[in-house]
Design an enzyme around this catalytic site. Structure first.
Site, mmCIF file in Angstrom:
data_model
loop_
_atom_site.group_PDB
_atom_site.id
_atom_site.type_symbol
_atom_site.label_atom_id
_atom_site.label_comp_id
_atom_site.label_asym_id
_atom_site.label_seq_id
_atom_site.Cartn_x
_atom_site.Cartn_y
_atom_site.Cartn_z
ATOM 1 N N SER A 292 0.835 -1.193 0.000
ATOM 2 C CA SER A 292 0.000 0.000 0.000
ATOM 3 C C SER A 292 0.872 1.245 0.000
ATOM 4 O O SER A 292 1.983 1.234 0.556
ATOM 5 C CB SER A 292 -0.852 -0.050 1.275
ATOM 6 O OG SER A 292 -1.368 1.208 1.589
ATOM 7 N N TYR B 237 -1.889 -0.743 10.663
ATOM 8 C CA TYR B 237 -2.138 -1.336 9.339
ATOM 9 C C TYR B 237 -0.925 -1.128 8.426
ATOM 10 O O TYR B 237 -0.410 -2.069 7.820
ATOM 11 C CB TYR B 237 -3.395 -0.716 8.695
ATOM 12 C CG TYR B 237 -3.501 -1.053 7.224
ATOM 13 C CD1 TYR B 237 -3.845 -2.341 6.819
ATOM 14 C CD2 TYR B 237 -3.192 -0.103 6.244
ATOM 15 C CE1 TYR B 237 -3.899 -2.662 5.467
ATOM 16 C CE2 TYR B 237 -3.241 -0.414 4.898
ATOM 17 C CZ TYR B 237 -3.595 -1.696 4.521
ATOM 18 O OH TYR B 237 -3.630 -2.015 3.180
ATOM 19 N N LYS C 68 2.044 -3.804 6.592
ATOM 20 C CA LYS C 68 2.470 -3.855 5.186
ATOM 21 C C LYS C 68 3.989 -3.698 5.094
ATOM 22 O O LYS C 68 4.651 -4.407 4.328
ATOM 23 C CB LYS C 68 1.776 -2.756 4.372
ATOM 24 C CG LYS C 68 0.278 -2.979 4.210
ATOM 25 C CD LYS C 68 -0.012 -4.181 3.344
ATOM 26 C CE LYS C 68 -1.476 -4.551 3.323
ATOM 27 N NZ LYS C 68 -1.761 -5.846 2.712
HETATM 28 P P1 NAD Z 1 -10.937 -6.986 0.877
HETATM 29 O O1 NAD Z 1 -11.193 -6.946 2.352
HETATM 30 O O2 NAD Z 1 -12.077 -6.789 -0.041
HETATM 31 O O3 NAD Z 1 -10.218 -8.361 0.493
HETATM 32 C C1 NAD Z 1 -9.381 -9.052 1.377
HETATM 33 C C2 NAD Z 1 -9.833 -10.497 1.395
HETATM 34 O O4 NAD Z 1 -8.976 -11.242 2.275
HETATM 35 C C3 NAD Z 1 -11.259 -10.652 1.922
HETATM 36 O O5 NAD Z 1 -11.980 -11.480 1.018
HETATM 37 C C4 NAD Z 1 -11.088 -11.322 3.271
HETATM 38 O O6 NAD Z 1 -12.168 -12.172 3.586
HETATM 39 C C5 NAD Z 1 -9.792 -12.083 3.067
HETATM 40 N N1 NAD Z 1 -9.016 -12.348 4.294
HETATM 41 C C6 NAD Z 1 -8.668 -11.475 5.259
HETATM 42 N N2 NAD Z 1 -7.953 -12.096 6.211
HETATM 43 C C7 NAD Z 1 -7.834 -13.391 5.825
HETATM 44 C C8 NAD Z 1 -7.220 -14.531 6.388
HETATM 45 N N3 NAD Z 1 -6.608 -14.478 7.582
HETATM 46 N N4 NAD Z 1 -7.280 -15.700 5.730
HETATM 47 C C9 NAD Z 1 -7.929 -15.780 4.533
HETATM 48 N N5 NAD Z 1 -8.543 -14.746 3.955
HETATM 49 C C10 NAD Z 1 -8.498 -13.562 4.606
HETATM 50 O O7 NAD Z 1 -9.781 -5.919 0.582
HETATM 51 P P2 NAD Z 1 -9.190 -5.410 -0.795
HETATM 52 O O8 NAD Z 1 -9.532 -3.987 -0.906
HETATM 53 O O9 NAD Z 1 -9.533 -6.347 -1.884
HETATM 54 O O10 NAD Z 1 -7.641 -5.488 -0.453
HETATM 55 C C11 NAD Z 1 -6.847 -6.595 -0.824
HETATM 56 C C12 NAD Z 1 -5.430 -6.365 -0.323
HETATM 57 O O11 NAD Z 1 -4.944 -5.130 -0.843
HETATM 58 C C13 NAD Z 1 -5.329 -6.242 1.202
HETATM 59 O O12 NAD Z 1 -4.148 -6.884 1.623
HETATM 60 C C14 NAD Z 1 -5.228 -4.750 1.436
HETATM 61 O O13 NAD Z 1 -4.515 -4.441 2.612
HETATM 62 C C15 NAD Z 1 -4.460 -4.309 0.197
HETATM 63 N N6 NAD Z 1 -4.699 -2.892 -0.154
HETATM 64 C C16 NAD Z 1 -5.995 -2.455 -0.311
HETATM 65 C C17 NAD Z 1 -6.229 -1.121 -0.604
HETATM 66 C C18 NAD Z 1 -7.626 -0.587 -0.723
HETATM 67 O O14 NAD Z 1 -7.823 0.624 -0.546
HETATM 68 N N7 NAD Z 1 -8.631 -1.401 -1.044
HETATM 69 C C19 NAD Z 1 -5.153 -0.240 -0.752
HETATM 70 C C20 NAD Z 1 -3.857 -0.729 -0.601
HETATM 71 C C21 NAD Z 1 -3.649 -2.066 -0.295
HETATM 72 C C1 WQD Z 2 -9.151 9.803 0.631
HETATM 73 C C2 WQD Z 2 -9.342 11.293 0.877
HETATM 74 C C3 WQD Z 2 -9.634 11.839 3.197
HETATM 75 C C4 WQD Z 2 -13.452 9.769 3.718
HETATM 76 C C5 WQD Z 2 -6.647 4.765 2.844
HETATM 77 C C6 WQD Z 2 -5.568 4.004 3.567
HETATM 78 C C7 WQD Z 2 -4.560 3.478 2.590
HETATM 79 C C8 WQD Z 2 -5.256 2.655 1.499
HETATM 80 C C9 WQD Z 2 -6.355 3.425 0.860
HETATM 81 C C10 WQD Z 2 -5.325 0.382 2.193
HETATM 82 C C11 WQD Z 2 -8.575 11.814 2.093
HETATM 83 C C12 WQD Z 2 -10.882 12.157 2.427
HETATM 84 C C13 WQD Z 2 -12.280 10.290 3.199
HETATM 85 C C14 WQD Z 2 -14.499 10.667 4.073
HETATM 86 C C15 WQD Z 2 -13.127 12.499 3.344
HETATM 87 N N1 WQD Z 2 -5.882 1.488 2.023
HETATM 88 N N2 WQD Z 2 -12.119 11.621 3.018
HETATM 89 N N3 WQD Z 2 -14.289 11.990 3.868
HETATM 90 O O1 WQD Z 2 -6.845 7.820 3.517
HETATM 91 O O2 WQD Z 2 -5.916 8.088 1.171
HETATM 92 O O3 WQD Z 2 -6.056 5.859 2.156
HETATM 93 O O4 WQD Z 2 -7.246 3.898 1.867
HETATM 94 O O5 WQD Z 2 -4.190 0.111 2.019
HETATM 95 O O6 WQD Z 2 -3.668 2.705 3.319
HETATM 96 O O7 WQD Z 2 -4.934 4.878 4.479
HETATM 97 O O8 WQD Z 2 -8.135 6.976 1.501
HETATM 98 O O9 WQD Z 2 -10.488 7.044 0.791
HETATM 99 O O10 WQD Z 2 -9.961 7.120 3.257
HETATM 100 O O11 WQD Z 2 -9.426 9.105 1.845
HETATM 101 O O12 WQD Z 2 -12.995 13.719 3.200
HETATM 102 O O13 WQD Z 2 -15.561 10.254 4.569
HETATM 103 O O14 WQD Z 2 -10.734 11.530 1.189
HETATM 104 O O15 WQD Z 2 -9.387 12.791 4.199
HETATM 105 O O16 WQD Z 2 -8.155 13.116 1.798
HETATM 106 P P1 WQD Z 2 -6.697 7.296 2.168
HETATM 107 P P2 WQD Z 2 -9.575 7.483 1.868
#
Ligand code: NAD
Ligand code: WQD
Length: 337
Positions: A125, A149, A153
């Site tokens: 991330s 979190y 990562k």
């Molecule tokens: P998501 O929650 O939709 O998908 C994650 C999946 O992993 C889910 O289906 C959940 O049931 C499964 N899971 C969680 N813990 C588990 C475990 N212990 N064993 C087996 N399955 C498990 O999330 P996503 O948005 O698809 O994210 C996928 C990956 O990408 C995550 O690792 C997340 O941290 C990373 N990521 C997501 C974002 C985002 O904003 N969506 C941003 C950066 C990184």
């Molecule tokens: C985006 C912008 C908020 C909600 C997070 C995690 C990051 C990654 C992606 C997993 C910011 C603003 C948000 C709201 C708002 N996830 N905001 N009102 O914070 O960039 O990233 O999700 O890995 O690790 O930190 O994403 O969508 O929460 O926010 O004004 O109700 O929207 O302040 O500027 P962020 P976000």
């Protein structure tokens, strides 16, 4: 038949990547404990691709179960999505986050090594850049994390760097996602957050369908174009495509390598609201409130390294991201129910 184990394959990004893998003729085997997803996603994937992939219900923390899976299947590579991802929750329940994400990853890597599988694509991330000193962010920026979190990562990234330094058989592509949004164009799969969404676009989408009344914009006094936070939003279908390229890159023998996955364009919260309003044809009521603790003013990627090394570049722009997110949300008011 190239088999890929997809941990967390039933989730938001996992399900889109499974579709991309199937469309490439690869064989994904999904492994998920459904802690943040539903089995119903499988029939949706089948509707899109004509194939129902195998799904194994299990937890990555369960070493025995993982071992059984690796005894049954010979995998070419693993794409590791499984993890908990809510920043605020990770501050309240750090043990659960370290246990699930870090311990679970260790169990997975141990099992992979035991069965001679050393090829991995890992979901990291942009949160590993902490508070970046400038934008755009390159992969060489210093790494830090502002919450548990992000720490999980960073720890997993460090484990992968140590593994590949110790044993040249390990090939890991670390993908640092910026802000994934949007949905598959079929509107059959998309993001389905539990409870009140933490992230901006899912929140706006629920305001648009009337499930939530108003958006709170966190901070209007940042040093940005209009005072609101700027982020690099990336269409989930582009993100899925990056995983295919990252799998191919494992053949380069690069060891462990991290790539930014973003468009390189930053948009403010107000620009996102305006784009979503164009997509859904309605006004999104909002109030500008205090900053959210831990937020940075501006975060967007320098995507050049990914373009050069992976041959990957985002294809979809802001309007397509908002259009597809809206189509998914409006066609699935209750998610997969
Ligand atoms: P998501 O929650 O939709 O998908 C994650 C999946 O992993 C889910 O289906 C959940 O049931 C499964 N899971 C969680 N813990 C588990 C475990 N212990 N064993 C087996 N399955 C498990 O999330 P996503 O948005 O698809 O994210 C996928 C990956 O990408 C995550 O690792 C997340 O941290 C990373 N990521 C997501 C974002 C985002 O904003 N969506 C941003 C950066 C990184
Ligand atoms: C985006 C912008 C908020 C909600 C997070 C995690 C990051 C990654 C992606 C997993 C910011 C603003 C948000 C709201 C708002 N996830 N905001 N009102 O914070 O960039 O990233 O999700 O890995 O690790 O930190 O994403 O969508 O929460 O926010 O004004 O109700 O929207 O302040 O500027 P962020 P976000």
């Amino acid at each position: 038949m190239t088999k890929i184990l997809v941990t967390g394959g039933a989730g938001y990004i996992g399900s889109h990547t499974v579709v991309a893998l199937l469309e490439q003729g690869l064989t994904p085997i999904l492994f998920d404990n459904f802690s943040n997803s539903q089995e119903a996603v499988l029939s949706r994937i089948e509707k899109i691709t004509g194939v129902s992939p195998q799904l194994i219900e299990g937890d990555i923390k369960d070493g025995e179960k993982l071992n059984e899976v690796f005894v049954e299947h010979e995998f070419d590579a693993v794409i590791h999505f499984a993890g908990l991802k809510a920043v605020g929750e990770s501050v309240e329940e750090p043990l659960r986050y370290y246990q699930n994400n870090v311990y679970g990853s260790l169990q997975l890597f141990r099992t992979m090594a035991k069965h001679g599988c050393f090829r991995l694509v890992f979901s990291s991330s942009a949160s590993v850049y902490g508070e970046p000193e400038s934008v755009p962010i390159t992969e060489h920026f210093p790494l830090s994390a502002a919450n548990p979190y992000g720490q999980t990562k960073l720890m997993i990234e460090n484990i992968l760097r140590d593994l590949s330094a110790a044993d040249a058989r390990w090939q890991a592509s670390i993908l640092r996602y910026f802000n994934p949004v949007g949905a598959h164009k079929s509107a059959l799969i998309g993001e389905n957050p539990n409870g009140i969404p933490n992230n901006l676009v899912p929140y706006i989408a629920q305001v648009a369908i009337g499930k939530l009344s108003r958006l709170s914009v966190f901070g209007g006094d940042y040093d940005t174009i209009d005072g609101t936070g700027v982020r690099d939003y990336i269409h989930v279908v582009d993100l899925a495509d990056a995983h295919l390229k990252a799998l191919d890159a494992l053949d380069d023998g690069h060891g462990c390598c991290a790539y930014n996955v973003g468009t390189g364009e930053g948009y403010s919260v107000l620009e996102i609201i305006a784009a979503f309003e164009r997509a859904c044809g309605a006004k999104i009521p909002y109030d500008i409130v205090a900053r959210r603790s831990g937020d940075v003013a501006s975060s967007f990627a320098d995507p050049i390294f990914s373009e050069q090394k992976l041959g990957w570049k985002a294809r979809f722009g802001l309007n397509e991201m908002m259009r597809d997110h809206w189509q998914w949300q409006s066609a699935n008011l209750e998610g997969y129910k």
